[in-house]
Design an enzyme around this catalytic site. Structure first.
Site, short mmCIF file in Angstrom:
data_model
loop_
_atom_site.label_atom_id
_atom_site.label_comp_id
_atom_site.label_asym_id
_atom_site.label_seq_id
_atom_site.Cartn_x
_atom_site.Cartn_y
_atom_site.Cartn_z
CG MET A 140 -1.84 -1.26 1.22
SD MET A 140 -2.76 -1.56 -0.31
CE MET A 140 -4.15 -0.47 -0.05
NE ARG A 141 3.86 2.63 3.48
CZ ARG A 141 3.79 3.49 4.48
NH1 ARG A 141 3.73 4.79 4.24
NH2 ARG A 141 3.77 3.06 5.72
CG ASN A 162 -0.40 -2.52 -7.71
OD1 ASN A 162 -0.29 -3.19 -6.67
ND2 ASN A 162 -1.27 -1.52 -7.82
CG HIS A 164 -6.24 -0.73 -8.15
ND1 HIS A 164 -5.89 -0.08 -6.98
CD2 HIS A 164 -7.41 -0.19 -8.54
CE1 HIS A 164 -6.79 0.83 -6.70
NE2 HIS A 164 -7.74 0.78 -7.63
#
Ligand code: GAR
Length: 260
Positions: A140-141, A162, A164
């Site tokens: 979560m960065r 990633n 999402h």
């Protein structure tokens, strides 16, 4: 017959790691021609780290919060081997990830300096391993250009992916399922994409959609979404392992993924 080279996958996460589990399972039963070679987290003690440890996968923590408390940003950055003009270029490219509530220009730059110092620590941990792909699985960065440019060396073949929990480019940010549900969308989705300098803006590899059932509670919707993620992410990583993904320029100049 020559042995096929297996993809070496590094995973970063911040929490439960159910996507990590899906990736490790897929590696074990050969739905992914690869292996998870390390798991890192920005948060100590999370379940995702335990999931890795029980499978004898090395783990590390770069505690963003704690490191952030102990650094000033600029002064610590000057202790690194990076040149000021080089760092300023990274800062310019990374403005899109500074939280919008930080409005003063100086504070936005200071936030990025601090973030680069932390990422420098992260790079040092990651560099201990040989890896082909860095898969973010609930990490979560956002990354600055400083970090991304050191992982990505070939622009046509980025190395950071990633997952999402929304139908990007709708609903980027930290609450993909909540935003989808609260906006009354009739379908939920998850997206796997390459990471670029913006927040959830990178070239889309693949997406999966599922209906929102009338009257359904949020928890049920989210759990069904996660089950879809566990199918989608391994599938995308296998495409990467098969070297079938290329990033090209689309009609409007936006970079998109071509699957061969
Ligand atoms: C997943 O829903 C993933 O899509 C989301 O965090 C969750 C992690 O679950 N990622 C993001 O929101 C990234 N912006 P997990 O730890 O059980 O894999």
């Amino acid at each position: 017959m020559a042995a096929v080279k297996r993809l070496k996958i590094g995973v970063l996460l911040s929490g439960s790691g159910s996507n990590l589990r899906a990736i490790m399972d897929a590696c074990e039963d050969d739905r992914i021609d690869g292996d998870v070679v390390f798991v890192g987290s920005d948060v100590p003690g999370v379940k995702g780290l335990t999931r890795a440890t029980v499978r004898h996968i090395p783990t590390f923590v770069v505690d963003y919060k704690q490191i952030g408390r102990n650094i000033t940003g600029y002064a610590d950055l000057m202790k690194t081997e990076y040149q000021l003009d080089q760092l300023q270029t990274y800062i310019r490219k990374s403005m899109g990830i500074v939280p919008p509530h930080i409005t003063e220009p100086d504070k936005r730059v200071a936030w990025l300096y601090k973030r680069i110092v932390i990422e420098n620590e992260l790079l040092r941990e990651i560099e201990k391993y040989e890896f082909d792909l860095l898969a973010l699985a609930g990490f979560m960065r956002n990354f600055t250009a400083f970090f991304i440019d050191q992982i990505n060396t070939d622009p046509s073949k980025p190395r950071i992916t990633n997952i999402h929990p929304a139908y990007l480019p709708a609903f980027p940010g930290t609450n993909g399922y909540e935003d989808t549900f609260n906006n009354g969308c009739k379908v939920g989705a998850s997206t796997v994409h390459f990471v670029d300098y913006g927040e959830d803006t990178g070239p889309i590899i693949d997406q999966i959609t599922f209906p929102v059932f009338p009257g359904e509670k949020f928890e049920s919707f989210k759990n069904r979404g996660l089950e879809q993620e566990w199918i989608l992410y391994p599938r995308c990583i296998q495409l990467y392992a098969e070297d079938r993904l290329r990033v090209v320029e689309g009609v409007n100049g936006k970079r998109i993924v071509q699957i061969s």
